[in-house]
Design a protein around this motif. Structure first.
Motif, mmCIF file in Angstrom:
data_model
loop_
_atom_site.group_PDB
_atom_site.id
_atom_site.type_symbol
_atom_site.label_atom_id
_atom_site.label_comp_id
_atom_site.label_asym_id
_atom_site.label_seq_id
_atom_site.Cartn_x
_atom_site.Cartn_y
_atom_site.Cartn_z
ATOM 1 N N GLU A 208 0.851 -1.184 0.000
ATOM 2 C CA GLU A 208 0.000 0.000 0.000
ATOM 3 C C GLU A 208 0.891 1.238 0.000
ATOM 4 O O GLU A 208 1.424 1.658 1.020
ATOM 5 C CB GLU A 208 -0.910 -0.002 1.236
ATOM 6 C CG GLU A 208 -1.827 1.212 1.339
ATOM 7 C CD GLU A 208 -2.567 1.495 0.044
ATOM 8 O OE1 GLU A 208 -2.307 2.557 -0.557
ATOM 9 O OE2 GLU A 208 -3.395 0.664 -0.363
ATOM 10 N N GLY A 209 1.054 1.835 -1.191
ATOM 11 C CA GLY A 209 2.018 2.911 -1.354
ATOM 12 C C GLY A 209 1.685 4.203 -0.655
ATOM 13 O O GLY A 209 2.548 5.074 -0.516
ATOM 14 N N THR A 210 0.452 4.371 -0.212
ATOM 15 C CA THR A 210 0.083 5.604 0.480
ATOM 16 C C THR A 210 0.498 5.589 1.947
ATOM 17 O O THR A 210 0.389 6.600 2.633
ATOM 18 C CB THR A 210 -1.435 5.843 0.400
ATOM 19 O OG1 THR A 210 -2.118 4.720 0.988
ATOM 20 C CG2 THR A 210 -1.870 5.996 -1.046
ATOM 21 N N ASP A 211 0.985 4.460 2.435
ATOM 22 C CA ASP A 211 1.403 4.318 3.833
ATOM 23 C C ASP A 211 2.849 3.827 3.851
ATOM 24 O O ASP A 211 3.119 2.638 3.697
ATOM 25 C CB ASP A 211 0.476 3.319 4.544
ATOM 26 C CG ASP A 211 0.755 3.212 6.041
ATOM 27 O OD1 ASP A 211 1.877 3.567 6.478
ATOM 28 O OD2 ASP A 211 -0.138 2.745 6.772
ATOM 29 N N MET A 212 3.783 4.736 4.049
ATOM 30 C CA MET A 212 5.195 4.380 3.954
ATOM 31 C C MET A 212 5.632 3.418 5.059
ATOM 32 O O MET A 212 6.504 2.566 4.847
ATOM 33 C CB MET A 212 6.062 5.634 3.980
ATOM 34 C CG MET A 212 5.835 6.556 2.793
ATOM 35 S SD MET A 212 6.029 5.723 1.181
ATOM 36 C CE MET A 212 7.798 5.479 1.161
ATOM 37 N N ASP A 217 7.238 -2.114 6.595
ATOM 38 C CA ASP A 217 6.944 -3.343 7.342
ATOM 39 C C ASP A 217 6.774 -4.532 6.394
ATOM 40 O O ASP A 217 7.244 -5.645 6.690
ATOM 41 C CB ASP A 217 5.679 -3.167 8.177
ATOM 42 C CG ASP A 217 5.874 -2.190 9.336
ATOM 43 O OD1 ASP A 217 7.043 -1.890 9.669
ATOM 44 O OD2 ASP A 217 4.867 -1.719 9.883
ATOM 45 N N ALA A 218 6.093 -4.316 5.264
ATOM 46 C CA ALA A 218 5.833 -5.415 4.328
ATOM 47 C C ALA A 218 7.128 -5.924 3.694
ATOM 48 O O ALA A 218 7.333 -7.141 3.561
ATOM 49 C CB ALA A 218 4.860 -4.960 3.245
ATOM 50 N N MET A 234 12.678 -1.314 -6.188
ATOM 51 C CA MET A 234 11.551 -0.450 -5.858
ATOM 52 C C MET A 234 11.161 0.382 -7.078
ATOM 53 O O MET A 234 11.880 0.437 -8.081
ATOM 54 C CB MET A 234 11.910 0.460 -4.684
ATOM 55 C CG MET A 234 12.364 -0.292 -3.431
ATOM 56 S SD MET A 234 11.137 -1.460 -2.778
ATOM 57 C CE MET A 234 9.892 -0.318 -2.117
ATOM 58 N N ASN A 235 10.023 1.074 -6.964
ATOM 59 C CA ASN A 235 9.486 1.830 -8.094
ATOM 60 C C ASN A 235 9.338 3.319 -7.803
ATOM 61 O O ASN A 235 8.425 3.973 -8.296
ATOM 62 C CB ASN A 235 8.141 1.237 -8.513
ATOM 63 C CG ASN A 235 8.305 0.061 -9.456
ATOM 64 O OD1 ASN A 235 8.693 0.234 -10.601
ATOM 65 N ND2 ASN A 235 8.026 -1.137 -8.966
ATOM 66 N N GLY A 236 10.255 3.848 -7.029
ATOM 67 C CA GLY A 236 10.230 5.271 -6.727
ATOM 68 C C GLY A 236 11.303 5.604 -5.711
ATOM 69 O O GLY A 236 11.683 4.756 -4.890
ATOM 70 N N ALA A 237 11.801 6.835 -5.762
ATOM 71 C CA ALA A 237 12.927 7.228 -4.908
ATOM 72 C C ALA A 237 12.608 7.097 -3.420
ATOM 73 O O ALA A 237 13.367 6.508 -2.652
ATOM 74 C CB ALA A 237 13.341 8.660 -5.240
ATOM 75 N N ARG A 238 11.483 7.627 -3.001
ATOM 76 C CA ARG A 238 11.174 7.572 -1.569
ATOM 77 C C ARG A 238 10.887 6.147 -1.123
ATOM 78 O O ARG A 238 11.152 5.783 0.026
ATOM 79 C CB ARG A 238 10.016 8.497 -1.220
ATOM 80 C CG ARG A 238 8.705 8.202 -1.933
ATOM 81 C CD ARG A 238 7.617 9.142 -1.452
ATOM 82 N NE ARG A 238 6.359 8.908 -2.133
ATOM 83 C CZ ARG A 238 5.179 9.197 -1.616
ATOM 84 N NH1 ARG A 238 5.095 9.717 -0.401
ATOM 85 N NH2 ARG A 238 4.073 8.971 -2.295
ATOM 86 N N TYR A 239 10.365 5.325 -2.030
ATOM 87 C CA TYR A 239 10.140 3.920 -1.690
ATOM 88 C C TYR A 239 11.463 3.178 -1.560
ATOM 89 O O TYR A 239 11.611 2.286 -0.711
ATOM 90 C CB TYR A 239 9.258 3.260 -2.751
ATOM 91 C CG TYR A 239 7.877 3.862 -2.820
ATOM 92 C CD1 TYR A 239 6.923 3.576 -1.850
ATOM 93 C CD2 TYR A 239 7.541 4.749 -3.836
ATOM 94 C CE1 TYR A 239 5.669 4.146 -1.897
ATOM 95 C CE2 TYR A 239 6.287 5.328 -3.889
ATOM 96 C CZ TYR A 239 5.348 5.027 -2.913
ATOM 97 O OH TYR A 239 4.100 5.610 -2.954
#
Length: 334
Positions: A208-212, A217-218, A234-239
């Motif tokens: 769930e990308g809206t909850d970092m 945890d996942a 991953m699929n984004g810098a912050r992720y």
């Protein structure tokens, strides 16, 4: 539908007024002749400045979309365009923003196609109203069938396959490709591309990308369950930065790589926290989308001839070139 749609309801007008606070409203005049503008607009002379709406599926405060917007604003400043930017991660909301732009009778719309099916009808409505629509960032496999005039972005399948090849060269054996938005065609294509060329095991993990914190945890939980995983994509810098923390939480030896970057991610590559990043150049995507619409309205130009996309990536960022890329990232354009 052969005529322009009726003006939007008062609620839509209020939403447009709020969005206009964030617009880039510039003072330079438009280039091109009246005849050129008339030809591009179906014979109706353009009596004022060109007005373009950029509508994305980006959430508020996301550094990636800030880069897209900065590129669009730079092109608008050069071309003398009145630009309005709006984004909504909800597909219904994004579709409504496109309809708001149609109701406001803009001269062109640039839109992302993260979920093409939801955007097909709004795009058709824009075309029926005589408004050209171009695509950027998402929807490489769907832009023509959706009815877009041009497309600017990265071929995500090609980018994914390039990552798979690079992981092979690095000696990885078991990759976890993390998708933070189920149904997003760009993210799905990336991971599918990795799986197609990577010689080891590739598994997908949906989060769930809206909850970092939930993402962290996942990823940590999956790494704890299978110590054979030696690469997290991953699929984004912050992720990616969140995944670095997840690897630490799990006590894993897995490496982290990612699609997309920002200045913090470039710093992480320089430190060695992230192995590499794939840059699709979002600033360039925003710039080209606005400039492409301006060229079409003023000179009848169509990039790619209307049949081929204009590619902006992939480009790999590693320790070897991170300093060079970092100079531009520090200025907020990479």
């Amino acid at each position: 539908m052969n005529s322009s749609p009726p003006p939007p309801a008062p609620s839509a007008r209020r939403r447009l007024a709020a969005l206009a606070v964030a617009a880039c409203l510039l003072t330079a005049g438009c280039s091109g002749t009246a005849d050129d503008a008339a030809a591009a607009s179906g014979g109706k002379p353009d009596s004022g400045r060109i007005r373009i709406a950029l509508v994305t599926h980006g959430g508020e405060g996301d550094a990636f979309w800030d880069l897209v917007r900065k590129g669009a604003e730079a092109a608008a400043a050069k071309d003398g365009v009145d630009l309005t930017y709006a984004g909504d991660a909800d597909t219904a909301g994004q579709a409504e923003l496109v309809r708001d732009a149609i109701g406001d009778r803009v001269d062109g719309i640039a839109v992302t196609l993260a979920k093409p099916g939801a955007m097909k009808q709004p795009v058709a409505e824009a075309r029926a109203a005589g408004i050209p629509v171009v695509g950027l960032n998402s929807g490489m496999d769907a832009w023509r069938s959706t009815g877009l005039l041009e497309y600017f972005g990265q071929d995500e399948s090609v980018a994914g396959r390039a990552v798979g090849d690079k992981l092979d060269a690095l000696g990885a054996e078991h990759t976890l490709c993390v998708i933070h938005e189920r149904g997003n065609v760009a993210l799905e294509a990336r991971c599918a591309g990795v799986k197609k060329t990577f010689g080891g095991v590739t598994e997908m993990l949906y989060v769930e990308g809206t909850d970092m914190e939930a993402v962290r945890d996942a990823v940590a939980a999956r790494l704890g369950q299978d110590t054979r995983i030696d690469e997290v994509v991953m699929n984004g810098a912050r992720y990616a930065l969140t995944a670095v923390r997840a690897v630490h939480d799990a006590g894993s030896k897995a490496q982290v790589a990612t699609f997309d970057l920002d200045k913090d991610l470039v710093a992480a590559v320089k430190r060695g926290d992230v192995q590499f990043a794939v840059d699709q150049q979002p600033y360039l995507q925003g710039y080209l989308a606005v400039d492409g619409l301006w060229l079409y309205r003023t000179n009848g130009n169509v990039s790619g001839g209307g049949t081929e996309p204009v590619l902006t990536g992939p480009a790999f960022v590693t320790k070897a070139n991170a300093d060079a890329v970092g100079r531009f990232a520090a200025g907020g354009t990479r």
